[in-house]
Design an enzyme around this catalytic site. Structure first.
Site, PDB file in Angstrom:
ATOM      1  N   SER A  34     -19.889 -34.223  29.601  1.00  0.00           N
ATOM      2  CA  SER A  34     -20.118 -33.203  28.973  1.00  0.00           C
ATOM      3  C   SER A  34     -21.646 -32.324  29.331  1.00  0.00           C
ATOM      4  CB  SER A  34     -19.668 -32.385  28.163  1.00  0.00           C
ATOM      5  OG  SER A  34     -20.563 -32.773  26.810  1.00  0.00           O
ATOM      6  N   HIS A 244     -24.478 -26.994  24.342  1.00  0.00           N
ATOM      7  CA  HIS A 244     -24.393 -28.279  26.180  1.00  0.00           C
ATOM      8  C   HIS A 244     -26.095 -27.244  26.511  1.00  0.00           C
ATOM      9  CE1 HIS A 244     -20.694 -29.949  25.166  1.00  0.00           C
ATOM     10  NE2 HIS A 244     -20.909 -30.351  25.534  1.00  0.00           N
TER      11      HIS A 244
END
Length: 261
Positions: A34, A244
């Protein structure tokens, strides 16, 4: 292997030679998880949506700037097992590699070390007690897993340049901010150290296999606690995914990737 030719050299060759085939764009394959797939939550996703591939992830940004032919198979949740085999609903990522592939970026290792659980430690003050031994064992096993990935990359794309990307740090040693101030200092230090150890394993594996380790300069100045984060705890203010890279973080990684070339 096709080379990255400076534009000036291309122009000189065209001016001084008879008509010839136009140079082919370099073939670039993005492998990984990711941190290489996710970007801004406000942009459309590339299919399959279960991989959450954003249009402003660093492989997409770098490929556009390089004029490369990109095959992006990075996928959220991917581990070394997903890179090497069809462990879930998607084909093995290495199936995207070709004999004439010029460039490979590799973002993998975090999910082999329970990265999701690790990032949750920013909100859980008993995380180290509950998950510390398991994560420590997984990090120690990471070199073996990474070596298998490199062996397969070299087998399928023997002439490709491989860039191994590190993980932008959530926090640095001695750092605190309102979001994590409730976490004991010892747990904050352990979280920062664990991400460092994952990056160290990624960096050392790259050295062992003739690859180049890439992490954006000044990454420690842009943690989730900083005024200009390259990775975000919640993603709410940066339109990014929780824990993230932000759009700025993906841009910084794309620039680091290009610089490494």
């Amino acid at each position: 292997m096709r080379r990255f030719i400076p534009l000036l050299s291309v122009a000189l060759l065209a001016a001084c030679s008879t008509p010839a085939e136009e140079p082919q764009p370099p073939h670039y394959v993005a492998l990984g998880d990711s941190y290489a797939a996710m970007g801004s939550t406000t942009l459309p996703l590339d299919p399959p949506n279960t991989c959450v591939r954003a249009q402003d992830s660093y492989p997409e940004l770098a490929a556009k700037d390089m004029g490369a032919e990109l095959t992006n198979v990075a996928c959220q949740g991917a581990s070394t097992l997903d890179v090497l085999s069809s462990a879930g609903e998607h084909p093995a990522q290495v199936d995207a590699l070709r004999e004439d592939t010029d460039l490979v970026s590799l973002s993998v290792g975090g999910n082999d070390a329970s990265f999701v659980r690790l990032t949750q430690c920013a909100t859980d003050d008993i995380c180290q007690t509950e998950s510390g031994p398991q994560i420590d064992m997984e990090i120690r096993d990471l070199p073996r897993r990474l070596d298998k990935v490199y062996a397969e990359i070299h087998h399928r794309s023997p002439n490709a340049k491989v860039l191994a990307t590190g993980y932008l740090p959530l926090i640095k040693h001695g750092e605190t901010c309102p979001f994590i101030e409730k976490i004991p200092a010892s747990d904050r230090e352990w979280l920062a150290e664990s991400i460092e150890r994952i990056n160290q394993a990624v960096r050392e594996a790259a050295v062992r296999h003739g690859a180049t380790y890439v992490l954006a300069d000044s990454a420690l100045d842009h943690t989730a606690c900083s005024p200009s984060p390259w990775v975000d705890f919640t993603g709410k203010e940066t339109n990014s995914f929780p824990m993230h890279p932000t759009h700025a973080g993906q841009q910084a990684m794309a620039e680091a990737l290009r610089a490494a070339l």
